[in-house]
Design a protein around this motif. Structure first.
Motif, PDB file in Angstrom:
ATOM      1  N   ASP A 122     -27.769  24.149  45.599  1.00  0.00           N
ATOM      2  CA  ASP A 122     -27.517  24.426  46.811  1.00  0.00           C
ATOM      3  C   ASP A 122     -28.616  25.453  47.383  1.00  0.00           C
ATOM      4  O   ASP A 122     -28.905  25.354  48.646  1.00  0.00           O
ATOM      5  N   GLU A 123     -29.415  26.373  46.476  1.00  0.00           N
ATOM      6  CA  GLU A 123     -30.081  27.309  46.969  1.00  0.00           C
ATOM      7  C   GLU A 123     -31.045  27.581  45.768  1.00  0.00           C
ATOM      8  O   GLU A 123     -30.875  27.502  44.699  1.00  0.00           O
ATOM      9  N   PRO A 124     -32.197  28.046  46.049  1.00  0.00           N
ATOM     10  CA  PRO A 124     -33.274  28.527  45.145  1.00  0.00           C
ATOM     11  C   PRO A 124     -32.767  29.549  44.172  1.00  0.00           C
ATOM     12  O   PRO A 124     -31.920  30.713  44.388  1.00  0.00           O
ATOM     13  N   ARG A 125     -32.977  29.124  42.944  1.00  0.00           N
ATOM     14  CA  ARG A 125     -32.572  30.172  41.990  1.00  0.00           C
ATOM     15  C   ARG A 125     -33.441  30.278  40.611  1.00  0.00           C
ATOM     16  O   ARG A 125     -34.457  29.472  40.594  1.00  0.00           O
ATOM     17  N   GLY A 126     -33.254  31.027  39.889  1.00  0.00           N
ATOM     18  CA  GLY A 126     -34.056  31.056  38.690  1.00  0.00           C
ATOM     19  C   GLY A 126     -34.942  32.278  38.608  1.00  0.00           C
ATOM     20  O   GLY A 126     -35.271  32.892  39.395  1.00  0.00           O
ATOM     21  N   ARG A 127     -35.902  32.425  37.665  1.00  0.00           N
ATOM     22  CA  ARG A 127     -36.857  33.606  37.416  1.00  0.00           C
ATOM     23  C   ARG A 127     -37.902  32.903  38.301  1.00  0.00           C
ATOM     24  O   ARG A 127     -38.486  31.741  38.085  1.00  0.00           O
ATOM     25  N   LEU A 128     -38.674  33.631  39.060  1.00  0.00           N
ATOM     26  CA  LEU A 128     -39.831  33.266  39.647  1.00  0.00           C
ATOM     27  C   LEU A 128     -41.186  34.123  39.393  1.00  0.00           C
ATOM     28  O   LEU A 128     -40.974  35.462  39.948  1.00  0.00           O
ATOM     29  N   LYS A 129     -42.100  34.072  38.680  1.00  0.00           N
ATOM     30  CA  LYS A 129     -43.302  34.667  38.304  1.00  0.00           C
ATOM     31  C   LYS A 129     -44.277  34.353  39.256  1.00  0.00           C
ATOM     32  O   LYS A 129     -44.770  33.434  39.469  1.00  0.00           O
ATOM     33  N   VAL A 130     -44.854  35.574  39.868  1.00  0.00           N
ATOM     34  CA  VAL A 130     -45.921  35.649  40.926  1.00  0.00           C
ATOM     35  C   VAL A 130     -47.114  36.533  40.520  1.00  0.00           C
ATOM     36  O   VAL A 130     -46.583  37.682  40.359  1.00  0.00           O
ATOM     37  N   SER A 131     -48.068  36.003  40.656  1.00  0.00           N
ATOM     38  CA  SER A 131     -49.218  36.773  40.246  1.00  0.00           C
ATOM     39  C   SER A 131     -50.114  37.093  41.825  1.00  0.00           C
ATOM     40  O   SER A 131     -50.237  36.326  42.468  1.00  0.00           O
ATOM     41  N   ASP A 159     -54.564  32.656  34.212  1.00  0.00           N
ATOM     42  CA  ASP A 159     -54.244  31.282  33.916  1.00  0.00           C
ATOM     43  C   ASP A 159     -52.632  30.656  33.835  1.00  0.00           C
ATOM     44  O   ASP A 159     -51.975  31.484  33.325  1.00  0.00           O
ATOM     45  N   LEU A 160     -52.433  30.124  35.290  1.00  0.00           N
ATOM     46  CA  LEU A 160     -50.966  29.973  35.356  1.00  0.00           C
ATOM     47  C   LEU A 160     -50.069  29.448  34.021  1.00  0.00           C
ATOM     48  O   LEU A 160     -48.883  29.749  33.780  1.00  0.00           O
ATOM     49  N   VAL A 161     -50.639  28.436  33.514  1.00  0.00           N
ATOM     50  CA  VAL A 161     -49.799  27.824  32.314  1.00  0.00           C
ATOM     51  C   VAL A 161     -49.966  28.738  31.094  1.00  0.00           C
ATOM     52  O   VAL A 161     -48.544  28.858  30.652  1.00  0.00           O
ATOM     53  N   GLU A 162     -50.980  29.386  30.768  1.00  0.00           N
ATOM     54  CA  GLU A 162     -50.980  30.355  29.692  1.00  0.00           C
ATOM     55  C   GLU A 162     -50.074  31.593  29.782  1.00  0.00           C
ATOM     56  O   GLU A 162     -49.472  32.196  28.838  1.00  0.00           O
ATOM     57  N   THR A 163     -49.990  31.935  30.998  1.00  0.00           N
ATOM     58  CA  THR A 163     -49.284  33.040  31.211  1.00  0.00           C
ATOM     59  C   THR A 163     -47.767  32.737  31.848  1.00  0.00           C
ATOM     60  O   THR A 163     -46.973  33.589  32.147  1.00  0.00           O
ATOM     61  N   ASP A 164     -47.313  31.202  32.070  1.00  0.00           N
ATOM     62  CA  ASP A 164     -46.021  31.109  32.704  1.00  0.00           C
ATOM     63  C   ASP A 164     -45.886  31.328  33.736  1.00  0.00           C
ATOM     64  O   ASP A 164     -44.760  31.893  34.097  1.00  0.00           O
ATOM     65  N   VAL A 224     -51.513  29.270  45.135  1.00  0.00           N
ATOM     66  CA  VAL A 224     -51.897  28.095  44.100  1.00  0.00           C
ATOM     67  C   VAL A 224     -50.713  27.955  43.060  1.00  0.00           C
ATOM     68  O   VAL A 224     -50.171  28.930  42.857  1.00  0.00           O
ATOM     69  N   TYR A 225     -50.593  26.775  42.530  1.00  0.00           N
ATOM     70  CA  TYR A 225     -49.675  26.335  41.755  1.00  0.00           C
ATOM     71  C   TYR A 225     -49.667  25.251  40.929  1.00  0.00           C
ATOM     72  O   TYR A 225     -50.361  24.271  41.627  1.00  0.00           O
ATOM     73  N   ALA A 226     -49.053  25.079  39.779  1.00  0.00           N
ATOM     74  CA  ALA A 226     -49.123  23.808  39.012  1.00  0.00           C
ATOM     75  C   ALA A 226     -48.396  22.686  39.466  1.00  0.00           C
ATOM     76  O   ALA A 226     -47.599  22.704  40.286  1.00  0.00           O
ATOM     77  N   LEU A 227     -48.940  21.509  39.122  1.00  0.00           N
ATOM     78  CA  LEU A 227     -48.301  20.146  39.932  1.00  0.00           C
ATOM     79  C   LEU A 227     -46.859  20.259  39.407  1.00  0.00           C
ATOM     80  O   LEU A 227     -45.911  19.590  40.503  1.00  0.00           O
TER      81      LEU A 227
END
Length: 303
Positions: free
Chosen positions: A88-97, A133-138, A276-279
């Motif tokens: 219903d709404e956005p949820r979870g951990r969101l990591k932003v650099s 690096d978005l992948v390596e740092t999750d 920028v974000y991963a596919l």
């Protein structure tokens, strides 16, 4: 052993080559990281890492395993994200650099209202001027200023990186107000420079014909634009700073803009500011919620 957890732990160790750094990224103790890698190696029957008192290194099986895990876990995250999008709404951990000053000045003030608007999101902010690096740092989402290199990342424009020449009104007391770029050579200029870089300011001519370069001179050089802003506010000289950083002081009259008819020419300005974000995050509701919220609340600053 929780196989999926152990695989994620190993992926972080393989990326950082440090039990301590991997533990900090995952929020667990380094001793727990080491035990999970040991258990994974025992289960697989191969050594994934070589250990010494000073460093870790991947074995040949470890390199192969990391490459396959990167693809596998990215796909798994994409599956989870696509299912979570039905919530219903956005949820979870969101990591932003974000770049450090940009994050402090523009993102930090938005945090309380963003989390109030999206109470099921846990926001994790990382401010650094280093490439992430978005992948390596999750990392789910990054803000980057400047020209974007070729990559598989998805990008969305946030705005322009517009810079202005500013000074405190008192600095001009008893001095001639610059009317041309050449006049800057007669004033104390506060200069931004990274290690080894040449300092030069390039301006477009008001008539649209060509450009002119000025090599400013002054008694302060810094690799932190906030230092230059504070020096300008103290009346020390003329600084070249981003509009979004100087806007509040300009509106309050604590800074004035100089040479408004001579726009700055800059690779950063032309390239702008991007998300920028991963596919595998392209359908993430929490990522898009953050992007749209920041775009809406910073639109007046990034024009």
């Amino acid at each position: 052993m929780d196989m999926l957890a152990a695989m994620r732990v190993f992926q972080k160790v393989a990326s950082t080559l440090s039990f301590t750094d991997a533990g900090e990224l995952l929020g667990i103790a380094a001793s727990s990281v080491s035990r999970q890698v040991d258990s994974l190696e025992e289960y697989l029957g191969v050594k994934l890492l070589t250990r010494s008192t000073r460093r870790l290194a991947l074995t040949e099986p470890g390199c192969t395993y990391k490459e396959q895990l990167d693809a596998l876990l990215a796909e798994l995250d994409a599956v989870n994200e696509s299912i979570a999008s039905f919530a219903d709404e956005p949820r979870g951990r969101l990591k932003v650099s974000s770049p450090r000053v940009f994050g402090k000045r523009l993102l930090t003030p938005l945090v309380p209202s963003f989390l109030a608007a999206f109470p099921k999101i846990t926001l994790e902010l990382s401010f650094t001027d280093d490439y992430v690096d978005l992948v390596e740092t999750d990392t789910d989402l990054a803000i980057r200023i400047g020209k974007l290199g070729d990559s598989s990342l998805v990008c969305r424009s946030l705005g322009r990186y517009r810079r202005l020449l500013v000074c405190h009104p008192d600095f001009l007391s008893g001095r001639e107000i610059p009317q041309s770029t050449a006049d800057l050579l007669h004033h104390n200029c506060l200069r931004y420079r990274r290690s080894g870089e040449r300092v030069a300011w390039s301006f477009a001519n008001p008539d649209g014909e060509g450009c002119v370069e000025v090599v400013p001179q002054g008694d302060l050089v810094a690799n932190d634009v906030e230092v230059l802003l504070e020096a300008a506010l103290a009346g020390m000289g003329i600084a070249l700073v981003p509009y979004w950083l100087a806007r509040e002081a300009l509106v309050a009259g604590r800074l004035v803009q100089l040479l408004p008819d001579f726009p700055l020419i800059s690779t950063l300005q032309d390239a702008g500011i991007h998300f920028v974000y991963a596919l595998n995050r392209r359908q993430s509701r929490k990522v898009h919620a953050f992007i749209e919220y920041v775009q809406h609340h910073t639109a007046a600053l990034l024009i």
